[in-house]
Design a protein around this motif. Sequence first.
Motif, short mmCIF file in Angstrom:
data_model
loop_
_atom_site.label_atom_id
_atom_site.label_comp_id
_atom_site.label_asym_id
_atom_site.label_seq_id
_atom_site.Cartn_x
_atom_site.Cartn_y
_atom_site.Cartn_z
N THR A 138 0.85 -1.19 0.00
CA THR A 138 0.00 0.00 0.00
C THR A 138 0.89 1.24 0.00
OG1 THR A 138 -1.71 1.22 1.21
CG2 THR A 138 -0.14 -0.02 2.52
N SER A 139 0.33 2.35 -0.46
CA SER A 139 1.04 3.63 -0.38
C SER A 139 0.41 4.52 0.68
CB SER A 139 1.00 4.34 -1.74
OG SER A 139 -0.34 4.56 -2.16
N SER A 140 -0.47 3.94 1.50
CA SER A 140 -1.18 4.69 2.54
C SER A 140 -0.80 4.16 3.91
CB SER A 140 -2.69 4.58 2.32
OG SER A 140 -3.41 4.89 3.51
N LEU A 141 -0.41 5.04 4.80
CA LEU A 141 -0.06 4.63 6.16
C LEU A 141 -1.28 4.06 6.88
CD1 LEU A 141 2.30 4.56 8.14
CD2 LEU A 141 1.67 6.87 8.88
N ALA A 142 -2.45 4.63 6.64
CA ALA A 142 -3.67 4.12 7.27
C ALA A 142 -3.97 2.71 6.78
CB ALA A 142 -4.84 5.04 6.97
N HIS A 143 -3.82 2.46 5.49
CA HIS A 143 -4.07 1.12 4.95
C HIS A 143 -3.02 0.12 5.45
CE1 HIS A 143 -6.60 2.77 1.37
NE2 HIS A 143 -7.28 2.68 2.49
N LEU A 144 -1.79 0.58 5.63
CA LEU A 144 -0.77 -0.32 6.19
C LEU A 144 -1.21 -0.80 7.57
CD1 LEU A 144 2.14 -1.58 6.29
CD2 LEU A 144 2.81 0.52 7.49
N ARG A 145 -1.69 0.11 8.40
CA ARG A 145 -2.11 -0.28 9.75
C ARG A 145 -3.30 -1.25 9.68
NH1 ARG A 145 -0.88 5.61 11.20
NH2 ARG A 145 1.10 5.47 12.33
N GLU A 146 -4.21 -1.04 8.73
CA GLU A 146 -5.32 -1.98 8.55
C GLU A 146 -4.80 -3.36 8.15
OE1 GLU A 146 -8.16 -0.55 5.76
OE2 GLU A 146 -8.83 1.12 7.03
N ASN A 147 -3.84 -3.39 7.22
CA ASN A 147 -3.28 -4.67 6.78
C ASN A 147 -2.60 -5.40 7.93
OD1 ASN A 147 -4.17 -4.09 4.20
ND2 ASN A 147 -2.19 -3.44 3.45
N LEU A 148 -1.85 -4.67 8.74
CA LEU A 148 -1.16 -5.29 9.86
C LEU A 148 -2.16 -5.85 10.87
CD1 LEU A 148 1.67 -2.65 10.42
CD2 LEU A 148 1.93 -4.94 9.44
N ALA A 149 -3.28 -5.16 11.05
CA ALA A 149 -4.30 -5.62 11.99
C ALA A 149 -4.94 -6.93 11.53
CB ALA A 149 -5.38 -4.55 12.17
N ALA A 150 -4.89 -7.19 10.22
CA ALA A 150 -5.48 -8.44 9.70
C ALA A 150 -4.77 -9.67 10.22
CB ALA A 150 -5.44 -8.42 8.17
N ALA A 151 -3.52 -9.51 10.67
CA ALA A 151 -2.74 -10.66 11.14
C ALA A 151 -3.33 -11.28 12.40
CB ALA A 151 -1.29 -10.26 11.38
N VAL A 152 -4.15 -10.55 13.13
CA VAL A 152 -4.70 -11.08 14.38
C VAL A 152 -6.16 -11.52 14.22
CG1 VAL A 152 -3.13 -9.70 15.77
CG2 VAL A 152 -5.39 -8.79 15.23
N ILE A 153 -6.73 -11.38 13.03
CA ILE A 153 -8.10 -11.83 12.81
C ILE A 153 -8.14 -13.36 12.80
CG2 ILE A 153 -10.01 -11.94 11.15
CD1 ILE A 153 -9.18 -9.13 10.22
N GLN A 154 -9.01 -13.93 13.61
CA GLN A 154 -9.13 -15.38 13.70
C GLN A 154 -10.39 -15.83 12.95
OE1 GLN A 154 -6.89 -17.56 15.13
NE2 GLN A 154 -5.61 -15.71 15.27
N LEU A 155 -10.18 -16.48 11.82
CA LEU A 155 -11.30 -17.04 11.07
C LEU A 155 -11.60 -18.43 11.61
CD1 LEU A 155 -10.39 -15.99 7.40
CD2 LEU A 155 -11.89 -14.81 9.06
N SER A 156 -12.86 -18.69 11.87
CA SER A 156 -13.25 -20.00 12.39
C SER A 156 -13.32 -21.02 11.27
CB SER A 156 -14.63 -19.88 13.04
OG SER A 156 -15.62 -19.64 12.04
N PRO A 157 -13.35 -22.31 11.62
CA PRO A 157 -13.57 -23.33 10.59
C PRO A 157 -14.84 -23.08 9.80
CG PRO A 157 -12.81 -24.36 12.61
CD PRO A 157 -13.05 -22.92 12.93
N ALA A 158 -15.88 -22.54 10.46
CA ALA A 158 -17.12 -22.23 9.75
C ALA A 158 -16.91 -21.09 8.76
CB ALA A 158 -18.21 -21.86 10.76
N ASP A 159 -16.11 -20.09 9.14
CA ASP A 159 -15.77 -19.00 8.21
C ASP A 159 -15.07 -19.54 6.98
OD1 ASP A 159 -16.78 -16.93 9.83
OD2 ASP A 159 -14.87 -16.71 10.90
N MET A 160 -14.07 -20.39 7.21
CA MET A 160 -13.30 -20.92 6.09
C MET A 160 -14.15 -21.81 5.21
SD MET A 160 -10.31 -19.55 6.19
CE MET A 160 -9.26 -20.60 5.16
N ALA A 161 -15.04 -22.57 5.80
CA ALA A 161 -15.93 -23.42 5.01
C ALA A 161 -16.89 -22.57 4.18
CB ALA A 161 -16.70 -24.36 5.92
N TYR A 162 -17.40 -21.50 4.77
CA TYR A 162 -18.31 -20.60 4.04
C TYR A 162 -17.58 -19.93 2.89
CZ TYR A 162 -21.21 -16.47 3.14
OH TYR A 162 -21.96 -15.50 2.54
N LEU A 163 -16.34 -19.49 3.13
CA LEU A 163 -15.58 -18.83 2.08
C LEU A 163 -15.18 -19.81 0.98
CD1 LEU A 163 -13.32 -16.52 4.28
CD2 LEU A 163 -15.10 -15.78 2.69
N GLY A 164 -14.90 -21.07 1.38
CA GLY A 164 -14.58 -22.07 0.37
C GLY A 164 -13.10 -22.09 0.02
#
Length: 290
Positions: free
Chosen positions: A264-290
Amino acid sequence: MSTITIAPNSAHPLTVSRLGYGTMRLTGPEIWGEPANRPEALQILRTAVEAGVTFLDTADYYGQDVTNRLIREALFPYPSNLVICTKVGATRRSDKSWVPFNRPEQLRQSIENNLRTLGQEQIQLVHLRLMGPGPVPLDEQLGAMFELQREGKILHVGLSNVTRAELEAGLRLGPIATVENMYSYAQRTTVRLPHGANPGGEEVLDLCEQHQLPLIPFFSLVHALPKALDKIAEVARQHNATPAQINIAWLLHRSPWLLPIPGTSSLAHLRENLAAAVIQLSPADMAYLG
């Protein structure tokens, strides 16, 4: 931040953060020239490293040495745990087109240029970007890379933009450490772009897992397939996140051998991307996403 190890069975394994940062978007429009906001570009690099990112992806043909120079200005002398990965095998013409630069003498020239602009004596990881069928055979290109490795200019050699057949051939020719291909939740297989085809990560993921090769997805933000976007948007709402964050989280959950490098070229978007590292997707989330 969790970690992943490059070349885990080699004499020189490299353990890096599981979420890296790709510098391509720090350049000007069309990946050409200087950034519109140079102070922000430098701050993005510093913030990423301060937040625990220890893997940066660059190339001397990004903006024509722009990202390499930004990295050096922002971070030199480099932290001991920082791995800077670059790419060779391509160059840009004055009309901004992308063309092969993969004859042995050209690959050597590119490595020397990366060493100079980054201020390094050895590059820890270099991806040979394949530009489709051409006059220079893969064994000749990789032969030049392995020669540079024996000389100590490269620590580890990786492949980028590879088909399954090309990866299989590369593995027969020598020690391949990593693979860098286009890959995202919504874009998993080959994409045809104006400057050529980009093989998808799904086509080589099982081989990477089998050989313990980190697969580094590039250009991985969601940008296609409306039905896929509907699903990822629903999961994003449930997690109070953005679709881009869920795309990163999906990659991190898809396989322990994936090492996303959202740029990204945006500092705000960088912080959003880094925050994604702690998102916990459940088995149900992964199954829904496919």
